[in-house]
Scaffold this motif. Structure first.
Motif, PDB file in Angstrom:
ATOM      1  N   VAL A  93       6.894 -26.569 -20.289  1.00  0.00           N
ATOM      2  CA  VAL A  93       7.667 -25.875 -21.758  1.00  0.00           C
ATOM      3  C   VAL A  93       7.513 -27.026 -23.237  1.00  0.00           C
ATOM      4  O   VAL A  93       7.912 -28.680 -22.507  1.00  0.00           O
ATOM      5  CB  VAL A  93       9.329 -26.045 -21.597  1.00  0.00           C
ATOM      6  CG1 VAL A  93       9.872 -25.202 -22.901  1.00  0.00           C
ATOM      7  CG2 VAL A  93       9.275 -24.328 -20.888  1.00  0.00           C
ATOM      8  N   ASP A  94       6.884 -26.857 -23.794  1.00  0.00           N
ATOM      9  CA  ASP A  94       6.339 -28.086 -24.912  1.00  0.00           C
ATOM     10  C   ASP A  94       7.774 -28.583 -25.941  1.00  0.00           C
ATOM     11  O   ASP A  94       8.654 -29.567 -25.996  1.00  0.00           O
ATOM     12  CB  ASP A  94       5.349 -27.889 -25.470  1.00  0.00           C
ATOM     13  CG  ASP A  94       3.988 -28.244 -24.233  1.00  0.00           C
ATOM     14  OD1 ASP A  94       4.099 -28.939 -23.266  1.00  0.00           O
ATOM     15  OD2 ASP A  94       3.411 -27.223 -24.136  1.00  0.00           O
ATOM     16  N   ALA A  95       8.249 -26.960 -26.244  1.00  0.00           N
ATOM     17  CA  ALA A  95       9.473 -26.662 -27.094  1.00  0.00           C
ATOM     18  C   ALA A  95       9.967 -25.715 -27.190  1.00  0.00           C
ATOM     19  O   ALA A  95       9.367 -24.761 -26.626  1.00  0.00           O
ATOM     20  CB  ALA A  95       8.609 -27.181 -28.883  1.00  0.00           C
ATOM     21  N   TRP A  96      11.468 -25.640 -27.128  1.00  0.00           N
ATOM     22  CA  TRP A  96      12.051 -24.813 -26.788  1.00  0.00           C
ATOM     23  C   TRP A  96      12.808 -23.759 -28.973  1.00  0.00           C
ATOM     24  O   TRP A  96      12.901 -25.090 -29.962  1.00  0.00           O
ATOM     25  CB  TRP A  96      13.478 -25.109 -26.285  1.00  0.00           C
ATOM     26  CG  TRP A  96      13.228 -25.335 -24.974  1.00  0.00           C
ATOM     27  CD1 TRP A  96      13.460 -26.271 -24.580  1.00  0.00           C
ATOM     28  CD2 TRP A  96      13.204 -23.910 -23.726  1.00  0.00           C
ATOM     29  NE1 TRP A  96      13.283 -25.841 -22.981  1.00  0.00           N
ATOM     30  CE2 TRP A  96      13.446 -24.640 -23.011  1.00  0.00           C
ATOM     31  CE3 TRP A  96      13.605 -22.945 -24.390  1.00  0.00           C
ATOM     32  CZ2 TRP A  96      13.418 -24.323 -22.250  1.00  0.00           C
ATOM     33  CZ3 TRP A  96      13.915 -22.511 -22.787  1.00  0.00           C
ATOM     34  CH2 TRP A  96      13.963 -22.587 -22.068  1.00  0.00           C
ATOM     35  N   GLY A 100      17.074 -20.507 -27.823  1.00  0.00           N
ATOM     36  CA  GLY A 100      16.495 -20.893 -27.083  1.00  0.00           C
ATOM     37  C   GLY A 100      15.997 -20.193 -25.609  1.00  0.00           C
ATOM     38  O   GLY A 100      15.634 -19.991 -24.596  1.00  0.00           O
ATOM     39  N   THR A 101      14.249 -19.470 -26.343  1.00  0.00           N
ATOM     40  CA  THR A 101      13.607 -19.301 -26.173  1.00  0.00           C
ATOM     41  C   THR A 101      12.032 -20.395 -26.160  1.00  0.00           C
ATOM     42  O   THR A 101      12.604 -20.822 -26.849  1.00  0.00           O
ATOM     43  CB  THR A 101      13.175 -17.743 -25.977  1.00  0.00           C
ATOM     44  OG1 THR A 101      12.717 -17.986 -27.611  1.00  0.00           O
ATOM     45  CG2 THR A 101      14.054 -16.688 -25.815  1.00  0.00           C
ATOM     46  N   ALA A 102      11.260 -19.907 -25.271  1.00  0.00           N
ATOM     47  CA  ALA A 102      10.212 -20.896 -24.972  1.00  0.00           C
ATOM     48  C   ALA A 102       8.809 -19.779 -25.065  1.00  0.00           C
ATOM     49  O   ALA A 102       9.262 -19.178 -24.219  1.00  0.00           O
ATOM     50  CB  ALA A 102      10.159 -21.905 -24.916  1.00  0.00           C
ATOM     51  N   GLN A 103       7.650 -20.313 -25.710  1.00  0.00           N
ATOM     52  CA  GLN A 103       6.016 -19.443 -25.280  1.00  0.00           C
ATOM     53  C   GLN A 103       5.185 -20.699 -24.597  1.00  0.00           C
ATOM     54  O   GLN A 103       5.513 -21.972 -24.644  1.00  0.00           O
ATOM     55  CB  GLN A 103       5.968 -19.321 -27.032  1.00  0.00           C
ATOM     56  CG  GLN A 103       6.323 -18.700 -27.025  1.00  0.00           C
ATOM     57  CD  GLN A 103       6.066 -17.010 -26.376  1.00  0.00           C
ATOM     58  OE1 GLN A 103       5.656 -16.783 -26.126  1.00  0.00           O
ATOM     59  NE2 GLN A 103       7.685 -16.140 -27.228  1.00  0.00           N
ATOM     60  N   VAL A 104       5.277 -19.887 -23.185  1.00  0.00           N
ATOM     61  CA  VAL A 104       4.146 -20.980 -22.329  1.00  0.00           C
ATOM     62  C   VAL A 104       3.266 -20.552 -21.733  1.00  0.00           C
ATOM     63  O   VAL A 104       3.026 -19.040 -22.076  1.00  0.00           O
ATOM     64  CB  VAL A 104       4.811 -21.630 -20.886  1.00  0.00           C
ATOM     65  CG1 VAL A 104       6.431 -22.257 -21.117  1.00  0.00           C
ATOM     66  CG2 VAL A 104       5.779 -20.662 -20.421  1.00  0.00           C
ATOM     67  N   GLN A 110       0.161 -15.509 -22.430  1.00  0.00           N
ATOM     68  CA  GLN A 110       1.709 -15.654 -22.760  1.00  0.00           C
ATOM     69  C   GLN A 110       2.878 -15.079 -22.333  1.00  0.00           C
ATOM     70  O   GLN A 110       2.787 -14.095 -21.788  1.00  0.00           O
ATOM     71  CB  GLN A 110       1.409 -16.084 -24.736  1.00  0.00           C
ATOM     72  CG  GLN A 110       0.886 -16.904 -25.228  1.00  0.00           C
ATOM     73  CD  GLN A 110       0.923 -18.291 -24.809  1.00  0.00           C
ATOM     74  OE1 GLN A 110       0.406 -19.363 -24.774  1.00  0.00           O
ATOM     75  NE2 GLN A 110       2.261 -18.379 -25.335  1.00  0.00           N
ATOM     76  N   TRP A 111       4.247 -16.137 -21.858  1.00  0.00           N
ATOM     77  CA  TRP A 111       5.404 -15.714 -21.447  1.00  0.00           C
ATOM     78  C   TRP A 111       6.321 -16.850 -21.889  1.00  0.00           C
ATOM     79  O   TRP A 111       6.280 -17.705 -22.838  1.00  0.00           O
ATOM     80  CB  TRP A 111       4.796 -16.395 -20.221  1.00  0.00           C
ATOM     81  CG  TRP A 111       4.377 -15.384 -18.807  1.00  0.00           C
ATOM     82  CD1 TRP A 111       3.080 -15.561 -18.676  1.00  0.00           C
ATOM     83  CD2 TRP A 111       4.618 -14.175 -18.110  1.00  0.00           C
ATOM     84  NE1 TRP A 111       2.275 -15.264 -17.721  1.00  0.00           N
ATOM     85  CE2 TRP A 111       3.400 -14.142 -17.334  1.00  0.00           C
ATOM     86  CE3 TRP A 111       6.329 -13.835 -18.136  1.00  0.00           C
ATOM     87  CZ2 TRP A 111       3.795 -13.372 -15.951  1.00  0.00           C
ATOM     88  CZ3 TRP A 111       5.857 -13.030 -16.508  1.00  0.00           C
ATOM     89  CH2 TRP A 111       4.482 -12.717 -16.244  1.00  0.00           C
TER      90      TRP A 111
END
Length: 141
Positions: A93-96, A100-104, A110-111
């Motif tokens: 995870v690079d950034a939130w 409170g979610t993030a894209q990875v 993409q999740w």
């Protein structure tokens, strides 16, 4: 017809019923009926045959019931590694986001990642704890 033959036919009928329904309780009763058949082969009186069948069948049913009750409840499929092979895998995870979610990027797609409640979101390596729909619930490593 001999008494032992009747016991074996009853045991066979219960085994067939167990195969059709898939319950082990009927199998325990069939083992009790087999005990009655063995008592009949040994030449025991009908009373002894009935008691041996009842005691062994009941002991099997009670033992199976206690064993199943003592066994812990199965994990839900969303967090069970045996069902969902994503559980336990690592994601970066690079950034939130503020929500409170993030894209990875994980497995070529993409999740959306959500951190487990009680943990502060921080960038870095995370382990997938649960898959909820199309979201990954993660713990910080």
């Amino acid at each position: 017809m001999e008494e032992s033959t009747i016991w074996w036919l009853l045991a066979g009928g219960i085994v067939v019923a167990e195969l059709l329904t898939g319950t082990f309780y009927l199998l325990m009763l069939a083992i009790g009926l087999a005990a009655g058949a063995l008592a009949a082969h040994a030449g025991a009186q009908l009373t002894v045959q009935l008691i041996s069948a009842a005691v062994l069948g009941s002991a099997g049913v009670i033992g199976l019931h206690l064993l199943r009750r003592r066994r812990s409840a199965a994990q839900p499929a969303s967090s069970n590694r045996d069902v969902n092979l994503d559980v336990g895998e690592s994601v970066q995870v690079d950034a939130w986001n503020a929500d409170g979610t993030a894209q990875v990027r994980y497995r070529g797609a993409q999740w959306t990642v959500v951190h487990r409640p009680g943990n502060a979101p921080s960038p870095g390596l995370h382990r997938v704890a649960e898959v909820i729909g199309n979201r990954l619930l993660v713990d910080k490593l």
